[in-house]
Design a protein around this motif. Structure first.
Motif, PDB file in Angstrom:
ATOM      1  N   ARG A 204       0.833  -1.198   0.000  1.00  0.00           N
ATOM      2  CA  ARG A 204       0.000   0.000   0.000  1.00  0.00           C
ATOM      3  C   ARG A 204       0.873   1.256   0.000  1.00  0.00           C
ATOM      4  N   VAL A 205       1.941   1.255   0.815  1.00  0.00           N
ATOM      5  CA  VAL A 205       2.825   2.411   0.883  1.00  0.00           C
ATOM      6  C   VAL A 205       3.544   2.610  -0.451  1.00  0.00           C
ATOM      7  N   VAL A 206       4.052   1.518  -1.035  1.00  0.00           N
ATOM      8  CA  VAL A 206       4.727   1.611  -2.331  1.00  0.00           C
ATOM      9  C   VAL A 206       3.784   2.170  -3.387  1.00  0.00           C
ATOM     10  N   ALA A 207       2.565   1.638  -3.422  1.00  0.00           N
ATOM     11  CA  ALA A 207       1.586   2.097  -4.410  1.00  0.00           C
ATOM     12  C   ALA A 207       1.271   3.575  -4.223  1.00  0.00           C
ATOM     13  N   GLU A 208       1.197   4.013  -2.968  1.00  0.00           N
ATOM     14  CA  GLU A 208       0.910   5.418  -2.676  1.00  0.00           C
ATOM     15  C   GLU A 208       2.048   6.317  -3.160  1.00  0.00           C
ATOM     16  N   VAL A 209       3.288   5.910  -2.922  1.00  0.00           N
ATOM     17  CA  VAL A 209       4.441   6.700  -3.365  1.00  0.00           C
ATOM     18  C   VAL A 209       4.454   6.811  -4.891  1.00  0.00           C
ATOM     19  N   LEU A 210       4.230   5.703  -5.570  1.00  0.00           N
ATOM     20  CA  LEU A 210       4.214   5.719  -7.035  1.00  0.00           C
ATOM     21  C   LEU A 210       3.064   6.572  -7.557  1.00  0.00           C
ATOM     22  N   HIS A 211       1.910   6.448  -6.901  1.00  0.00           N
ATOM     23  CA  HIS A 211       0.739   7.213  -7.311  1.00  0.00           C
ATOM     24  C   HIS A 211       0.996   8.716  -7.184  1.00  0.00           C
ATOM     25  N   LYS A 212       1.550   9.122  -6.066  1.00  0.00           N
ATOM     26  CA  LYS A 212       1.836  10.538  -5.858  1.00  0.00           C
ATOM     27  C   LYS A 212       2.884  11.053  -6.832  1.00  0.00           C
ATOM     28  N   GLY A 213       3.804  10.174  -7.239  1.00  0.00           N
ATOM     29  CA  GLY A 213       4.842  10.575  -8.182  1.00  0.00           C
ATOM     30  C   GLY A 213       4.405  10.530  -9.624  1.00  0.00           C
ATOM     31  N   GLY A 214       3.157  10.114  -9.879  1.00  0.00           N
ATOM     32  CA  GLY A 214       2.660  10.034 -11.246  1.00  0.00           C
ATOM     33  C   GLY A 214       3.136   8.802 -11.985  1.00  0.00           C
ATOM     34  N   ALA A 215       3.538   7.770 -11.239  1.00  0.00           N
ATOM     35  CA  ALA A 215       4.044   6.544 -11.872  1.00  0.00           C
ATOM     36  C   ALA A 215       3.184   5.339 -11.521  1.00  0.00           C
ATOM     37  N   ALA A 216       1.922   5.571 -11.183  1.00  0.00           N
ATOM     38  CA  ALA A 216       1.039   4.446 -10.864  1.00  0.00           C
ATOM     39  C   ALA A 216       0.903   3.533 -12.073  1.00  0.00           C
ATOM     40  N   GLY A 217       0.993   2.236 -11.836  1.00  0.00           N
ATOM     41  CA  GLY A 217       0.815   1.259 -12.902  1.00  0.00           C
ATOM     42  C   GLY A 217       2.038   1.025 -13.762  1.00  0.00           C
ATOM     43  N   VAL A 218       3.141   1.714 -13.482  1.00  0.00           N
ATOM     44  CA  VAL A 218       4.345   1.520 -14.288  1.00  0.00           C
ATOM     45  C   VAL A 218       4.870   0.098 -14.111  1.00  0.00           C
ATOM     46  N   ARG A 219       5.416  -0.473 -15.168  1.00  0.00           N
ATOM     47  CA  ARG A 219       6.049  -1.785 -15.106  1.00  0.00           C
ATOM     48  C   ARG A 219       7.520  -1.635 -15.442  1.00  0.00           C
ATOM     49  N   ALA A 220       8.374  -2.206 -14.614  1.00  0.00           N
ATOM     50  CA  ALA A 220       9.816  -2.120 -14.821  1.00  0.00           C
ATOM     51  C   ALA A 220      10.477  -3.384 -14.311  1.00  0.00           C
ATOM     52  N   ARG A 221      11.576  -3.729 -14.897  1.00  0.00           N
ATOM     53  CA  ARG A 221      12.417  -4.817 -14.404  1.00  0.00           C
ATOM     54  C   ARG A 221      13.107  -4.320 -13.136  1.00  0.00           C
ATOM     55  N   GLN A 260       8.798 -10.408  -9.228  1.00  0.00           N
ATOM     56  CA  GLN A 260       9.996 -10.985  -8.635  1.00  0.00           C
ATOM     57  C   GLN A 260      11.196 -10.057  -8.798  1.00  0.00           C
ATOM     58  N   ILE A 261      12.200 -10.274  -7.947  1.00  0.00           N
ATOM     59  CA  ILE A 261      13.421  -9.469  -7.956  1.00  0.00           C
ATOM     60  C   ILE A 261      14.532 -10.236  -8.658  1.00  0.00           C
ATOM     61  N   GLU A 262      15.303  -9.534  -9.472  1.00  0.00           N
ATOM     62  CA  GLU A 262      16.505 -10.088 -10.082  1.00  0.00           C
ATOM     63  C   GLU A 262      17.694  -9.664  -9.221  1.00  0.00           C
ATOM     64  N   THR A 328      14.302  -0.404 -16.609  1.00  0.00           N
ATOM     65  CA  THR A 328      14.945  -1.158 -15.536  1.00  0.00           C
ATOM     66  C   THR A 328      15.172  -0.236 -14.340  1.00  0.00           C
ATOM     67  N   LEU A 329      14.823  -0.735 -13.151  1.00  0.00           N
ATOM     68  CA  LEU A 329      15.084  -0.026 -11.904  1.00  0.00           C
ATOM     69  C   LEU A 329      16.130  -0.817 -11.131  1.00  0.00           C
TER      70      LEU A 329
END
Length: 423
Positions: A204-221, A260-262, A328-329
């Motif tokens: 929930r916290v991660v989603a909130e941070v991404l949402h506030k930053g305008g990156a909600a729903g982003v997909r990245a490695r 998953q994490i690489e 990639t992040l």
């Protein structure tokens, strides 16, 4: 939590409450938790005798986790009742389902639990009879003369979250902000209830941070790189690194395609380790987070014990291609020792034309060299790296950690798209 103990020291069964029942509290320091199978948030309202808050500051939720005498942390509400202001008559605990389309009738009944500060369980209340509600007032802690008591409430709120807090005197925006979508990956179902609840709060916290930053729903490695040099010995021995990995899993569930994490360990050389799945993080950490020995066929001595960031950075850069469907992040954890300033500068400059963002995290107060000057580095297509250091990462709560970890990524993403680095 443990069952409470009698004066003779043997455990006793906690008192079970039914709707409307109450019980005395003989301690000022208590912890309220709720066990349930669905993803949900716990919050609290500190109200006067008229059932209203004094101000919005008396509403405790994930974006405002503290109020006088109350603290929300790790899915639990801790109360220091002797510090609750005298004009507060009740503390009402509220459960809100994360999925606004879901109802409590679609899952097993939640159970509210009240324990003392040592974790000894005092009362529990199975909230039966819920059906179409998505919000429920679970229990309330209330004054009775000079003492405090607990009451089993179990009252559903059909009007929605905004209606509940408004009815209690909390002001809300006329146009409330859109609730961020919290993503679930299939392997979460393999976790225990307690671990799933903890994960849900962090997601929930991660989603909130991404949402506030305008990156909600982003997909990245999502790549995690962990320092394996000898100076990290204390952090491995005290399992700090294990806890770091655990706290990175919610990031992957919200961003990575497969959740998953690489992972990589690095020193002079590096090792690519098996992906970290959400349900395997503890076993994975016990298996692979070491400084020495041979584990699952990997000779950890061959990785070395001194810093050289060039090989691992070169390798990651070689796996990123301009035009990749997903960026990639890279989450790069180290205790410092970055001495090859010119080479690292060149690599970061080179990587700036690729769809990858490098977030460096310093563990402890050490020499981070070139990382400290990342924001001043020129010769890049876009600013593709960030850095922050923490003396003790265990002392940073999830909200602050994820805010610092992910605050620059959305900015980079917008700049990279504008420069044609990523789609």
């Amino acid at each position: 939590m443990r069952a409470k103990r009698s004066s003779g020291g043997s455990p006793t069964v906690p008192s079970s409450l039914t709707k409307g029942q109450n019980g005395a509290l003989a301690t000022n320091d208590i912890i309220v938790t709720v066990a349930l199978t669905a993803a949900a948030d716990l919050s609290a309202l500190l109200v006067k005798a008229d059932g209203k808050v004094r101000s919005d500051n008396d509403f405790v939720f994930f974006n405002q986790p503290t109020a006088p005498g109350a603290r929300l942390h790790d899915g639990a509400l801790s109360l220091a009742l002797d510090q609750v202001p005298g004009d507060i008559d009740q503390v009402r605990t509220v459960i809100t389902l994360a999925d606004t389309a879901a109802t409590f009738g679609g899952s097993a009944a939640p159970t509210a639990r009240v324990a003392d500060a040592a974790g000894n369980l005092l009362y529990e209340y199975r909230i039966d009879g819920l059906s179409s509600e998505s919000i429920v007032i679970a229990v309330e802690i209330y004054r009775r003369g000079d003492a405090w008591k607990v009451r089993a409430v179990g009252q559903g709120y059909a009007g929605g979250f905004a209606a509940l807090v408004t009815d209690h005197g909390v002001s809300v925006d006329d146009e409330p902000a859109e609730t961020p979508t919290v993503r679930t990956v299939p392997d979460e179902a393999k976790l225990s209830l307690e671990k799933r609840q903890k994960l849900n709060l962090r997601k929930r916290v991660v989603a909130e941070v991404l949402h506030k930053g305008g990156a909600a729903g982003v997909r990245a490695r999502v790549i995690v790189v962990i320092d394996k040099t000898g100076s990290m010995n204390r952090l491995y021995k005290q399992r700090v690194v294990h806890r770091v990995v655990e706290r990175m899993v919610p990031v992957a569930t919200q961003i990575d395609d497969d959740g998953q994490i690489e992972p990589y360990l690095y020193a002079k050389s590096f090792a690519r380790l098996p992906d970290i799945a959400v349900h395997e993080v503890e076993q994975w950490s016990d298996t692979y987070l070491h400084l020495n020995g041979v584990h699952e066929g990997i000779d950890y001595r061959s990785i070395g014990g001194l810093n050289d960031e060039i090989p691992i950075m070169d390798h990651i850069i070689s796996t990123v291609r301009r035009g990749d469907a997903n960026p990639t992040l890279v989450l790069f954890f180290t205790d410092g020792g970055f001495s090859k300033r010119a080479e690292i500068t060149r690599l970061i400059q080179q990587a700036s034309s690729l769809p990858a963002f490098w977030q460096f995290i310093g563990l402890g107060n050490a020499n981070y060299g070139v990382l400290i000057q990342l924001d001043e580095m020129d010769g890049r297509v876009v600013d593709n790296a960030g850095f922050f250091a923490v003396d003790d990462i265990d002392r940073i709560d999830d909200t602050e950690l994820y805010r610092r970890l992910l605050s620059e990524f959305p900015d980079w993403l917008r700049a990279a798209r504008g420069a044609g680095v990523t789609g």
